[in-house]
Design a protein around this motif. Structure first.
Motif, PDB file in Angstrom:
ATOM      1  N   MET A 101      -0.626   6.525   5.653  1.00 19.68           N
ATOM      2  CA  MET A 101      -1.641   5.677   6.264  1.00 19.68           C
ATOM      3  C   MET A 101      -1.116   4.240   6.327  1.00 19.68           C
ATOM      4  O   MET A 101      -0.476   3.767   5.398  1.00 19.68           O
ATOM      5  CB  MET A 101      -2.951   5.741   5.471  1.00 19.68           C
ATOM      6  N   ILE A 102      -1.417   3.549   7.413  1.00 20.79           N
ATOM      7  CA  ILE A 102      -0.910   2.200   7.647  1.00 20.79           C
ATOM      8  C   ILE A 102      -2.007   1.174   7.367  1.00 20.79           C
ATOM      9  O   ILE A 102      -3.106   1.259   7.921  1.00 20.79           O
ATOM     10  CB  ILE A 102      -0.422   2.026   9.089  1.00 20.79           C
ATOM     11  N   ILE A 138       0.828  -1.212   0.000  1.00 22.27           N
ATOM     12  CA  ILE A 138       0.000   0.000   0.000  1.00 22.27           C
ATOM     13  C   ILE A 138       0.856   1.254   0.000  1.00 22.27           C
ATOM     14  O   ILE A 138       0.402   2.341  -0.406  1.00 22.27           O
ATOM     15  CB  ILE A 138      -0.963   0.002   1.210  1.00 22.27           C
ATOM     16  N   ALA A 139       2.126   1.134   0.440  1.00 16.73           N
ATOM     17  CA  ALA A 139       3.031   2.274   0.385  1.00 16.73           C
ATOM     18  C   ALA A 139       3.221   2.749  -1.049  1.00 16.73           C
ATOM     19  O   ALA A 139       3.461   3.932  -1.300  1.00 16.73           O
ATOM     20  CB  ALA A 139       4.380   1.904   1.006  1.00 16.73           C
ATOM     21  N   PHE A 140       3.103   1.832  -2.004  1.00 22.84           N
ATOM     22  CA  PHE A 140       3.253   2.170  -3.427  1.00 22.84           C
ATOM     23  C   PHE A 140       1.907   2.402  -4.112  1.00 22.84           C
ATOM     24  O   PHE A 140       1.785   3.272  -4.972  1.00 22.84           O
ATOM     25  CB  PHE A 140       4.012   1.054  -4.152  1.00 22.84           C
ATOM     26  N   THR A 141       0.892   1.628  -3.751  1.00 27.58           N
ATOM     27  CA  THR A 141      -0.380   1.678  -4.486  1.00 27.58           C
ATOM     28  C   THR A 141      -1.435   2.566  -3.834  1.00 27.58           C
ATOM     29  O   THR A 141      -2.393   2.960  -4.499  1.00 27.58           O
ATOM     30  CB  THR A 141      -0.960   0.261  -4.630  1.00 27.58           C
ATOM     31  N   GLY A 142      -1.286   2.877  -2.555  1.00 28.87           N
ATOM     32  CA  GLY A 142      -2.339   3.601  -1.839  1.00 28.87           C
ATOM     33  C   GLY A 142      -2.490   5.046  -2.261  1.00 28.87           C
ATOM     34  O   GLY A 142      -1.602   5.652  -2.854  1.00 28.87           O
ATOM     35  N   GLY A 143      -3.643   5.626  -1.920  1.00 26.98           N
ATOM     36  CA  GLY A 143      -3.928   7.010  -2.270  1.00 26.98           C
ATOM     37  C   GLY A 143      -3.783   7.970  -1.113  1.00 26.98           C
ATOM     38  O   GLY A 143      -4.001   9.170  -1.262  1.00 26.98           O
ATOM     39  N   ARG A 144      -3.431   7.450   0.097  1.00 30.34           N
ATOM     40  CA  ARG A 144      -3.279   8.292   1.274  1.00 30.34           C
ATOM     41  C   ARG A 144      -1.900   8.085   1.882  1.00 30.34           C
ATOM     42  O   ARG A 144      -1.666   7.127   2.609  1.00 30.34           O
ATOM     43  CB  ARG A 144      -4.366   7.933   2.286  1.00 30.34           C
ATOM     44  N   PRO A 145      -0.931   8.966   1.580  1.00 28.92           N
ATOM     45  CA  PRO A 145       0.409   8.838   2.156  1.00 28.92           C
ATOM     46  C   PRO A 145       0.361   8.799   3.681  1.00 28.92           C
ATOM     47  O   PRO A 145      -0.453   9.480   4.304  1.00 28.92           O
ATOM     48  CB  PRO A 145       1.125  10.091   1.654  1.00 28.92           C
ATOM     49  N   THR A 184     -10.814   5.825   7.318  1.00 28.30           N
ATOM     50  CA  THR A 184      -9.528   6.188   7.920  1.00 28.30           C
ATOM     51  C   THR A 184      -8.817   7.243   7.083  1.00 28.30           C
ATOM     52  O   THR A 184      -8.229   8.195   7.621  1.00 28.30           O
ATOM     53  CB  THR A 184      -8.630   4.943   8.062  1.00 28.30           C
ATOM     54  N   ALA A 185      -8.880   7.095   5.759  1.00 26.25           N
ATOM     55  CA  ALA A 185      -8.259   8.082   4.872  1.00 26.25           C
ATOM     56  C   ALA A 185      -8.881   9.464   5.077  1.00 26.25           C
ATOM     57  O   ALA A 185      -8.176  10.482   5.116  1.00 26.25           O
ATOM     58  CB  ALA A 185      -8.406   7.650   3.416  1.00 26.25           C
ATOM     59  N   LYS A 186     -10.184   9.507   5.234  1.00 27.47           N
ATOM     60  CA  LYS A 186     -10.866  10.784   5.456  1.00 27.47           C
ATOM     61  C   LYS A 186     -10.434  11.400   6.784  1.00 27.47           C
ATOM     62  O   LYS A 186     -10.242  12.615   6.893  1.00 27.47           O
ATOM     63  CB  LYS A 186     -12.384  10.580   5.447  1.00 27.47           C
ATOM     64  N   LEU A 187     -10.252  10.547   7.801  1.00 26.41           N
ATOM     65  CA  LEU A 187      -9.813  11.044   9.098  1.00 26.41           C
ATOM     66  C   LEU A 187      -8.398  11.624   9.003  1.00 26.41           C
ATOM     67  O   LEU A 187      -8.112  12.690   9.553  1.00 26.41           O
ATOM     68  CB  LEU A 187      -9.851   9.910  10.124  1.00 26.41           C
ATOM     69  N   VAL A 188      -7.509  10.928   8.292  1.00 31.11           N
ATOM     70  CA  VAL A 188      -6.138  11.416   8.133  1.00 31.11           C
ATOM     71  C   VAL A 188      -6.125  12.702   7.315  1.00 31.11           C
ATOM     72  O   VAL A 188      -5.316  13.605   7.568  1.00 31.11           O
ATOM     73  CB  VAL A 188      -5.246  10.340   7.474  1.00 31.11           C
ATOM     74  N   GLY A 198      -5.628   2.828  14.408  1.00 32.33           N
ATOM     75  CA  GLY A 198      -4.792   2.980  15.584  1.00 32.33           C
ATOM     76  C   GLY A 198      -3.335   3.211  15.228  1.00 32.33           C
ATOM     77  O   GLY A 198      -2.700   4.182  15.664  1.00 32.33           O
ATOM     78  N   GLN A 199      -2.781   2.312  14.408  1.00 26.52           N
ATOM     79  CA  GLN A 199      -1.392   2.444  13.976  1.00 26.52           C
ATOM     80  C   GLN A 199      -1.187   3.660  13.082  1.00 26.52           C
ATOM     81  O   GLN A 199      -0.121   4.283  13.089  1.00 26.52           O
ATOM     82  CB  GLN A 199      -0.947   1.173  13.259  1.00 26.52           C
ATOM     83  N   THR A 200      -2.222   4.005  12.307  1.00 26.88           N
ATOM     84  CA  THR A 200      -2.136   5.203  11.472  1.00 26.88           C
ATOM     85  C   THR A 200      -2.026   6.455  12.341  1.00 26.88           C
ATOM     86  O   THR A 200      -1.255   7.373  12.033  1.00 26.88           O
ATOM     87  CB  THR A 200      -3.365   5.308  10.545  1.00 26.88           C
ATOM     88  N   MET A 201      -2.788   6.483  13.426  1.00 28.14           N
ATOM     89  CA  MET A 201      -2.713   7.635  14.333  1.00 28.14           C
ATOM     90  C   MET A 201      -1.349   7.699  15.027  1.00 28.14           C
ATOM     91  O   MET A 201      -0.818   8.781  15.286  1.00 28.14           O
ATOM     92  CB  MET A 201      -3.837   7.576  15.369  1.00 28.14           C
ATOM     93  N   ILE A 202      -0.777   6.522  15.352  1.00 25.82           N
ATOM     94  CA  ILE A 202       0.587   6.520  15.908  1.00 25.82           C
ATOM     95  C   ILE A 202       1.543   7.131  14.894  1.00 25.82           C
ATOM     96  O   ILE A 202       2.410   7.943  15.234  1.00 25.82           O
ATOM     97  CB  ILE A 202       1.032   5.079  16.237  1.00 25.82           C
ATOM     98  N   ASN A 203       1.387   6.760  13.641  1.00 22.54           N
ATOM     99  CA  ASN A 203       2.291   7.205  12.589  1.00 22.54           C
ATOM    100  C   ASN A 203       2.133   8.693  12.286  1.00 22.54           C
ATOM    101  O   ASN A 203       3.119   9.432  12.203  1.00 22.54           O
ATOM    102  CB  ASN A 203       2.034   6.390  11.316  1.00 22.54           C
ATOM    103  N   VAL A 204       0.888   9.131  12.162  1.00 22.31           N
ATOM    104  CA  VAL A 204       0.609  10.493  11.697  1.00 22.31           C
ATOM    105  C   VAL A 204       0.536  11.503  12.839  1.00 22.31           C
ATOM    106  O   VAL A 204       1.145  12.569  12.782  1.00 22.31           O
ATOM    107  CB  VAL A 204      -0.706  10.520  10.885  1.00 22.31           C
TER     108      VAL A 204
END
Length: 473
Positions: free
Chosen positions: A58-59, A49-56, A230-234, A271-277
């Protein structure tokens, strides 16, 4: 990339990787599969997803929602059928992405989003409770120390993520002091080899498709809903926009890759996305890629070291995440006093549905349905009918909820032979409204009177002209 940004991304990826390990093991147990199935899924999902995803930043990894979907399949038919369902679920996500499923996000109201965030925070916190019950008493001061480090250290320096410092300090202390407390190794055996590429060992037949198709559809829908929410939240946290369509098909590609490497599938992890961002300050795809890469290195190469990390440290990290995720403003007395009752009901329904099922997708769907009912009831009261001589003026939006009472607003027996209904202040939205006007016309005709409808705008006139007199055929 500047050194400070690179350092932030690298350290964020490391913290997320450490937080992913116990979660992936827990979700594997929930799905009824070996811990390595969840760990490998977290690695392949994050890296892909690091390559294909649309939300940098995000985990994506193995998640509890997907584990709940596939658990019955794993129990009844085994791991190979689960993997086949994951691959098919990924294909369905790509199809749904191309069909424009991401555009449906516009129909999710703010109150549902708030309920989604609050329910998720509660679920993250409740998932830590088992780690605090029936444990040695030293776990509690260790958690308290870790919480203090995570909260207070950023006030002194942000050079190193506070969660990482807390993990290192607690691990070092327990090893030096020979303190016996639950560790990551107690959650399950860590893998000692790399994931292997291959197709699932299932018959390629219609019978197999019948077995896996319902679960594949569940994986696709639940995964997309959680990922897009999750993408919308980020987006809100970072004040940036993401490509939801790319994120949708990116999730599909990630699930296909995960299935081909024997993983249990997954989606975005808030959860992990919030840790990251939010906690670590990451903003690029590098942190996502490194989270997956570090995870694999930690469990395969440094598994013996990772197994020694006390669960108290990771519990503290997740508690901070849950507290930071919860929208405390939404339940403040001043907010509740000003907020319309319908909005509060929608938020409560979303939270209650999620907590009852432990499935964020179910909670969101129930919240959207509740919002639709609240909206329909609210708009239904906006239609007014007034009379002046032989002319009735109708004002408001006519649809199934508001047009049901329209028939009862006219004096069929007492009105003159010719009645005019002025619709210049109204708009027709559906067939129910046309049927209501037909019913009015029929009732007047039964009394030997005729009706003239005037003032329809172009869209309403076309709608009415196509259906009037044809709905009772």
């Amino acid at each position: 990339m500047r050194f400070t940004v690179l350092r932030t991304e690298v350290l964020a990826g490391l913290v997320v990787a450490l937080a992913l390990i116990p979660e992936a093991i827990s979700f594997s147990i929930l799905a009824g599969v070996d811990p390595k199935v969840g760990l490998f899924a977290s690695f392949t999902m994050a890296v892909t997803i690091a390559f294909t995803g649309g939300r940098p930043a995000m985990i994506s990894a193995a998640t509890g929602a997907i584990a709940l979907v596939v658990a019955p399949l794993a129990k009844e038919h085994g791991l190979n059928y689960l993997i086949a369902a994951v691959i098919l679920g990924g294909l369905l996500q790509i199809v749904l992405a191309l069909a424009g499923v991401a555009k449906l996000m516009r129909f999710i109201p703010r109150s549902v989003m708030v309920g989604f965030v609050n329910a998720l925070a509660i679920l993250i916190f409740s998932a830590q409770v088992p780690h605090l019950i029936g444990v040695p008493w030293l776990v509690y001061p260790l958690v308290a120390v870790a919480l203090a480090v995570i909260v207070l250290l950023p006030r002194l320096t942000t050079a190193v993520p506070a969660p990482l410092v807390a993990i290192v300090l607690l691990t070092g202390f327990t090893l030096i002091a020979h303190v016996v407390v639950p560790t990551v190794g107690d959650e399950g055996e860590l893998p000692s080899s790399l994931p292997a590429f291959g197709l699932p060992d299932v018959p390629f037949s219609l019978e197999t498709l019948k077995v896996i198709a319902p679960y594949a559809l569940g994986i696709a829908l639940v995964g997309l809903m959680e990922s897009l929410m999750t993408a919308k939240l980020v987006d809100d946290v970072t004040d940036t926009r993401s490509d939801k369509t790319r994120e949708s098909w990116g999730q599909g590609v990630a699930n296909i890759v995960t299935g081909l490497f024997g993983g249990m599938g997954g989606c975005a992890m808030i959860g992990q996305t919030m840790i990251n961002v939010k906690v670590s300050g990451a903003r690029t795809r590098l942190s996502t890629f490194l989270a997956g890469t570090f995870l694999l290195i930690l469990v395969v190469v440094l598994g013996d070291v990772v197994a020694l990390i006390p669960m108290a440290a990771l519990v503290a990290v997740m508690i901070i995440v849950s507290v930071g995720t919860f929208d405390w403003h939404s339940i403040a007395p001043a907010t509740l006093k000003r907020m319309p009752a319908g909005e509060i009901i929608v938020m409560v329904v979303t939270v209650a549905g999620t907590l009852a099922t432990h499935n964020l997708a179910v909670g969101v769907v129930l919240g959207v349905l509740a919002a639709m009912v609240v909206f329909a009831r609210r708009v239904a009261h906006f239609t007014e009918v007034s009379k002046n001589g032989n002319t009735y003026s109708v004002r408001g939006e006519l649809f199934f909820a508001s047009s049901n009472d329209l028939v009862h607003q006219f004096d069929y027996a007492g009105d003159p032979d010719h009645v005019v209904i002025d619709m210049s202040g109204a708009h027709i939205w559906d067939a129910s409204s046309v049927a209501a006007l037909d019913a009015i016309n029929t009732k007047y005709a039964a009394h030997g009177k005729n009706v003239e409808i005037v003032g329809l705008n172009e869209a309403s006139a076309n709608f009415h002209g196509n259906l009037a007199g044809r709905l009772n055929a």
